[in-house]
Scaffold this motif. Structure first.
Motif, PDB file in Angstrom:
ATOM      1  N   LEU A 158      13.857 -32.326  44.360  1.00 40.10           N
ATOM      2  CA  LEU A 158      13.937 -31.809  43.003  1.00 40.10           C
ATOM      3  C   LEU A 158      14.118 -32.917  41.972  1.00 40.10           C
ATOM      4  N   THR A 159      14.719 -34.037  42.409  1.00 42.70           N
ATOM      5  CA  THR A 159      14.909 -35.135  41.469  1.00 42.70           C
ATOM      6  C   THR A 159      13.592 -35.829  41.142  1.00 42.70           C
ATOM      7  N   ALA A 161      10.766 -33.999  40.623  1.00 39.49           N
ATOM      8  CA  ALA A 161       9.859 -33.013  40.047  1.00 39.49           C
ATOM      9  C   ALA A 161       9.571 -33.254  38.569  1.00 39.49           C
ATOM     10  N   GLY A 162      10.398 -34.102  37.942  1.00 40.16           N
ATOM     11  CA  GLY A 162      10.176 -34.399  36.530  1.00 40.16           C
ATOM     12  C   GLY A 162      10.642 -33.296  35.606  1.00 40.16           C
ATOM     13  N   LEU A 163      11.421 -32.345  36.126  1.00 38.67           N
ATOM     14  CA  LEU A 163      11.908 -31.222  35.319  1.00 38.67           C
ATOM     15  C   LEU A 163      13.425 -31.151  35.410  1.00 38.67           C
ATOM     16  N   ASP A 164      14.070 -30.814  34.314  1.00 40.91           N
ATOM     17  CA  ASP A 164      15.491 -30.509  34.348  1.00 40.91           C
ATOM     18  C   ASP A 164      15.635 -29.046  34.740  1.00 40.91           C
ATOM     19  N   GLN A 165      16.413 -28.792  35.788  1.00 43.94           N
ATOM     20  CA  GLN A 165      16.494 -27.446  36.340  1.00 43.94           C
ATOM     21  C   GLN A 165      17.933 -27.075  36.661  1.00 43.94           C
ATOM     22  N   LYS A 183      22.795 -28.634  38.703  1.00 48.50           N
ATOM     23  CA  LYS A 183      21.800 -28.995  37.696  1.00 48.50           C
ATOM     24  C   LYS A 183      21.096 -30.256  38.184  1.00 48.50           C
ATOM     25  N   ASP A 302      16.754 -21.467  37.217  1.00 52.01           N
ATOM     26  CA  ASP A 302      15.326 -21.764  37.311  1.00 52.01           C
ATOM     27  C   ASP A 302      14.796 -21.443  38.700  1.00 52.01           C
TER      28      ASP A 302
END
Length: 515
Positions: A158-159, A161-165, A183, A302
């Protein structure tokens, strides 16, 4: 070359993984060619056998087999006596499992020593210390004890993925349940809150089926063979397979024998889900409690990650989908995600603790090792509250200094006062737990200051508590007037005792009064 690995030490199954020369985490099969190893130990005379053979021996030699030992970790009063008469602690039995993983992996990777071992996020300090002790008994140098949900988040990339989730990890394993809200911000994994039950898992769902089959068996044959350990273990294995069948189809049947009788019992998914509704509801309550602690709701997530083999039950997916309006996230094998995440974290830990290792780590190039080692930063929280035993008037209490879900590392200072006139020593018991009643908390240790000059009741004493990144608890007590200090560092390699055995001793030893 230095090779570091990640280990998922599970209640039902365990796995070992490492990051290969291409920077990809992979599970190392055991000597039987299987990617996961049953966490079962068979004491066969002078031999100690771990894995599938031990699992099968549970039917023929039930008194010589130990399974589910993870549920006993950190319990100083528990001991298993083998048929030889030799007694074993939970740490020793877990060490046999970890040694099997080590020896099997060394056939592929060569000599191994450094590892990261995962634990349920809701494990308290005694269980974590016991896990480290088991690793050391098995010949491992334990670089870090990593929470299983955090390992899963790292595994799923997830780190990257380029998205804050914002996500929730729903981890239902064979013997434990964990829920963690995190987060992901850039390359950081920030744990917001964690909860769970170390005594809730797939084994409890299996037992529901065993109980149903027992009632049906008695109705059909008039015989109740459930008290026989061999029969019970055989039924557990058979109903576990039936449970897997019910994850794929609406009905199945299981042939069971006992007491000289054999019969076939029909099972339906609807029937199983109805009987399991209370267990599933408990996981939901824990999820919502943990979300509430973050002041979040299901609509704020998310995604939800499913971890652990028991999440394959369709009712889990249906539950999450109904709550969030979208299916949960399961991009890799839920049995392997934790070990894979631990392997990636092992690289980071090895570089953090031994920067020189980057030049020869797992056969990777230095550039790749640095990229992997620096790509994820983990910010964790305390899974349980920490405090000391003190007094309010005549009453002993657990005075919490570090509340549950406090970001770590953390340092808290609080001032107390001596309890009575002419007090010349201080005893400060260190507690862990959510209750204010010391008898309901776990005692981690204590520190002592002696040889103080006599002075009146109410002399000031300052207590400082630190909780480090790796979960080490450090406590200092400073007698301000005498300028005398004591320090205690909770040594996780030593075993603690059951809190019930210590409740009265804690009260007798406490010498501090809450201001």
């Amino acid at each position: 070359m230095t090779t570091v690995v990640g280990i998922d030490l599970g209640t039902t199954n365990s796995a070992l993984a490492y990051v290969n020369t291409y920077g990809k985490p992979e599970v190392i099969p055991n000597s039987e060619g299987e990617r996961i190893t049953p966490s079962v130990v068979f004491f066969d005379g002078d031999l100690v056998i771990v894995g599938q053979t031990a699992l099968e021996a549970a039917v023929t030699h039930p008194q010589a087999v130990v399974a589910g030992i993870k549920r006993q970790m950190g319990k100083g009063e528990f001991s298993y006596t083998a048929p030889s008469g030799q007694g074993y602690s939970p740490e020793q039995i877990s060490a046999f499992i970890l040694k099997k993983l080590k020896q099997d992996a060394e056939q592929t990777l060569g000599p191994l020593s450094d590892c990261v071992i995962t634990v349920p996020a809701y494990f308290d300090d005694l269980r974590r210390r016991a896990t480290i002790a088991a690793g050391e008994l098995a010949g491992w140098k334990v670089l870090h004890v990593l929470n299983e949900p955090t390992a899963a988040a790292v595994c799923y990339g997830l780190t990257q993925a380029g998205l804050d989730q914002t996500l929730l990890v729903y981890d239902l394993g064979g013997g434990t349940f964990d829920v963690t809200v995190l987060k992901v911000v850039g390359s950081s994994v920030i744990v917001l809150a964690t909860g769970g039950n170390p005594l809730l898992g797939g084994r409890d769902f299996d037992q529901l089926l065993v109980d149903h089959c027992r009632e049906a068996f008695i109705e059909q044959t008039g015989v109740d063979p459930s008290d026989d350990p061999s029969t019970h273990n055989d039924w557990l294995r058979r109903v576990e397979r039936a449970k897997r069948d019910l994850s794929q189809r609406q009905r199945t049947s299981v042939a069971l024998s006992g007491g000289g009788h054999t019969t076939r019992i029909d099972l339906t998914r609807a029937q199983f889900e109805a009987s399991a509704s209370a267990l599933l509801a408990e996981t939901l309550d824990l999820c919502e409690e943990t979300l509430s602690e973050c002041r979040l709701g299901w609509q704020d997530l998310d995604l939800v990650l499913l971890v652990g083999g028991s999440t394959r039950m369709p009712m889990v997916t249906q539950l999450i989908t109904g709550l969030t309006g979208k299916p949960p996230h399961t991009p890799v094998n839920p049995d392997e995600a934790v070990a894979l995440g631990a392997a990636l974290t092992a690289v980071s830990e090895a570089i953090r603790q031994h920067p020189e290792a980057v030049k020869s780590l797992n056969g990777m190039t230095e550039t790749m090792a640095l990229r992997l080692g620096g790509r994820t930063r983990i910010e964790d929280v305390t899974s349980h509250s920490l405090g000391i035993l003190a007094y309010v008037g005549p009453h002993a209490i657990h005075d919490i200094l570090v509340p549950k879900n406090t970001p770590v590392p953390v340092e808290i200072k609080r001032q107390y006062k001596t309890q009575y006139d002419n007090q010349v020593s201080l005893e400060v018991p260190i507690l862990q737990g959510e209750a204010t009643d010391p008898a309901l908390c776990v005692r981690l240790g204590e520190l002592r200051i002696e040889g103080l000059p006599p002075r009146p009741e109410g002399a000031p004493v300052q207590v400082t508590m630190r909780y480090t990144r790796d979960g080490t608890v450090e406590v200092e007590a400073l007698d301000i007037q005498a300028n005398k200090q004591a320090r205690a560092r909770i040594d996780r390699s030593k075993q603690g005792l059951d809190p019930r055995q210590l409740a009265q001793a804690q009260v007798e030893m406490a010498h501090l009064q809450v201001e």
